[in-house]
Design a protein around this motif. Sequence first.
Motif, PDB file in Angstrom:
ATOM      1  N   ARG A   5      -2.908  -2.497  -5.182  1.00  0.00           N
ATOM      2  CA  ARG A   5      -2.370  -1.277  -5.643  1.00  0.00           C
ATOM      3  C   ARG A   5      -2.861  -0.445  -6.727  1.00  0.00           C
ATOM      4  O   ARG A   5      -3.251   0.474  -6.822  1.00  0.00           O
ATOM      5  CB  ARG A   5      -0.719  -1.278  -5.928  1.00  0.00           C
ATOM      6  CG  ARG A   5      -0.152  -0.021  -6.354  1.00  0.00           C
ATOM      7  CD  ARG A   5      -0.118   1.137  -5.222  1.00  0.00           C
ATOM      8  NE  ARG A   5       0.886   2.278  -5.546  1.00  0.00           N
ATOM      9  CZ  ARG A   5       0.845   3.373  -4.879  1.00  0.00           C
ATOM     10  NH1 ARG A   5       0.278   3.227  -3.809  1.00  0.00           N
ATOM     11  NH2 ARG A   5       1.808   4.381  -5.186  1.00  0.00           N
ATOM     12  N   ASP A  43      -5.662  -1.672  -0.855  1.00  0.00           N
ATOM     13  CA  ASP A  43      -4.486  -2.171  -1.392  1.00  0.00           C
ATOM     14  C   ASP A  43      -3.838  -3.047  -0.721  1.00  0.00           C
ATOM     15  O   ASP A  43      -2.919  -3.147   0.175  1.00  0.00           O
ATOM     16  CB  ASP A  43      -3.437  -0.933  -1.418  1.00  0.00           C
ATOM     17  CG  ASP A  43      -2.119  -1.137  -1.940  1.00  0.00           C
ATOM     18  OD1 ASP A  43      -1.924  -2.313  -2.348  1.00  0.00           O
ATOM     19  OD2 ASP A  43      -1.155  -0.307  -1.640  1.00  0.00           O
ATOM     20  N   ILE A  57       1.277   8.290  -3.400  1.00  0.00           N
ATOM     21  CA  ILE A  57       2.115   8.009  -4.635  1.00  0.00           C
ATOM     22  C   ILE A  57       3.244   7.205  -3.691  1.00  0.00           C
ATOM     23  O   ILE A  57       3.792   5.980  -4.065  1.00  0.00           O
ATOM     24  CB  ILE A  57       2.891   9.327  -5.114  1.00  0.00           C
ATOM     25  CG1 ILE A  57       1.393   9.506  -6.091  1.00  0.00           C
ATOM     26  CG2 ILE A  57       3.853   9.008  -5.873  1.00  0.00           C
ATOM     27  CD1 ILE A  57       1.561  10.893  -6.640  1.00  0.00           C
ATOM     28  N   ARG A  84       3.054   5.455  -1.250  1.00  0.00           N
ATOM     29  CA  ARG A  84       2.533   4.133  -0.561  1.00  0.00           C
ATOM     30  C   ARG A  84       2.707   4.151   0.917  1.00  0.00           C
ATOM     31  O   ARG A  84       2.993   3.057   1.383  1.00  0.00           O
ATOM     32  CB  ARG A  84       3.047   2.924  -1.127  1.00  0.00           C
ATOM     33  CG  ARG A  84       2.027   1.833  -1.483  1.00  0.00           C
ATOM     34  CD  ARG A  84       2.607   0.654  -2.040  1.00  0.00           C
ATOM     35  NE  ARG A  84       1.600  -0.233  -2.274  1.00  0.00           N
ATOM     36  CZ  ARG A  84       1.945  -1.509  -2.905  1.00  0.00           C
ATOM     37  NH1 ARG A  84       3.107  -1.632  -3.314  1.00  0.00           N
ATOM     38  NH2 ARG A  84       0.933  -2.422  -3.092  1.00  0.00           N
ATOM     39  N   THR A  96      -5.055   2.870  -6.819  1.00  0.00           N
ATOM     40  CA  THR A  96      -4.970   3.868  -7.440  1.00  0.00           C
ATOM     41  C   THR A  96      -6.066   4.168  -8.477  1.00  0.00           C
ATOM     42  O   THR A  96      -6.156   5.661  -8.788  1.00  0.00           O
ATOM     43  CB  THR A  96      -3.811   3.381  -8.762  1.00  0.00           C
ATOM     44  OG1 THR A  96      -2.703   2.936  -8.017  1.00  0.00           O
ATOM     45  CG2 THR A  96      -3.177   4.497  -9.575  1.00  0.00           C
TER      46      THR A  96
END
Lengths: 215, 126
Positions: B101, B95, A106, A108, B105
């Motif tokens: 991203r 990513d 989350i 990153r 996810t």
Amino acid sequence: MGRAFDWLDKKFHIKAPHKRFLKRRLPEGLSYFYCLGGAAFTSYVILFITGLLLSQYYIPSEMEAFESIVKIQREVHLGWLIRGVHKWSATLLIIFILCHTLRVFISRAYKSPKELNWIVGCLTLVLVFASGFTGYLLPWDQKAYWATTVGTSMAATMPVAGRHLMYLIRGGMDVSGATLIRFYSFHVLWLPVTMAALLWAHFHMIKRQGIKGGL
Amino acid sequence: MKEATVEKKFYPDYLVEILAVALVIGMATLVLSMSYPKELGRRISFSAPFSPKPEWFFLWFFEILKYFKGNFAFIGAVVLPAIFIVTLVMIPFIDSGGRGRIRATVAIGLIYLCFIVFTILPALDY
């Protein structure tokens, strides 16, 4: 730190290089979610210590494994508690690692230059599951035996090399005393040592690269 | 919050917090172990019928296996877990670029969803 520490430090020279690390400033905006990795490490340490204690009484042999667990559970002073703590820490370790992985995703924190640290973390996760799998057989009871029989038979589903792989994992055609000693060796030697090396790399990279961005 | 703006150093500020968390975890582990102690299992018997049940964190694996029978067992037993592991390891490289991203996810979301759903499904049966 007292004189004894200074005497040791003269030999090992650990104080000076670590002073900068200990006194470094922390980035703002850290919440308790950043503790999950530390929480997982705490459980790892508890597992390590209780594992050392259990190994004083556990006997990894086909004939005596179950009896030694009965002895730990009923006769050894606080044996039942040490065994319970070992088992519960394992459960908590899995939960903490999964939450820690999610937190890192989350925020990153796997982006360059930390890709390698993410990969090391993933390998640790795999080894934790392997430890859970090998540790499950050690009580040598009904549940352990049949779960391992089913689990290891999965290797045989692989085309071509499947049966050979299963033979290698079990140390024979069936789950037997050979499998028990094999799993014991993995559980108490190979896996914890490999994990310790991976964790050292994990922490060293955090130290070098910082929790958030570079320091 | 005034405290939040005060500069923190690893030692002693953060170290104290870490040790406090470690202490709480130690206590929680102890409380759990005393409230729900580990039971003794039954001695191995080759004659008594027994349905194997794995540790809770492998329930997802046993559950997925049920969907792949015969010649396809290989997919549930080896291919899917391998895909999970490789995807997890490759996340930093998934990513990258424009929609990286989002792709990452979705990948992580699917893996975690699989783990949670297939862990809960068999738990409902028992």
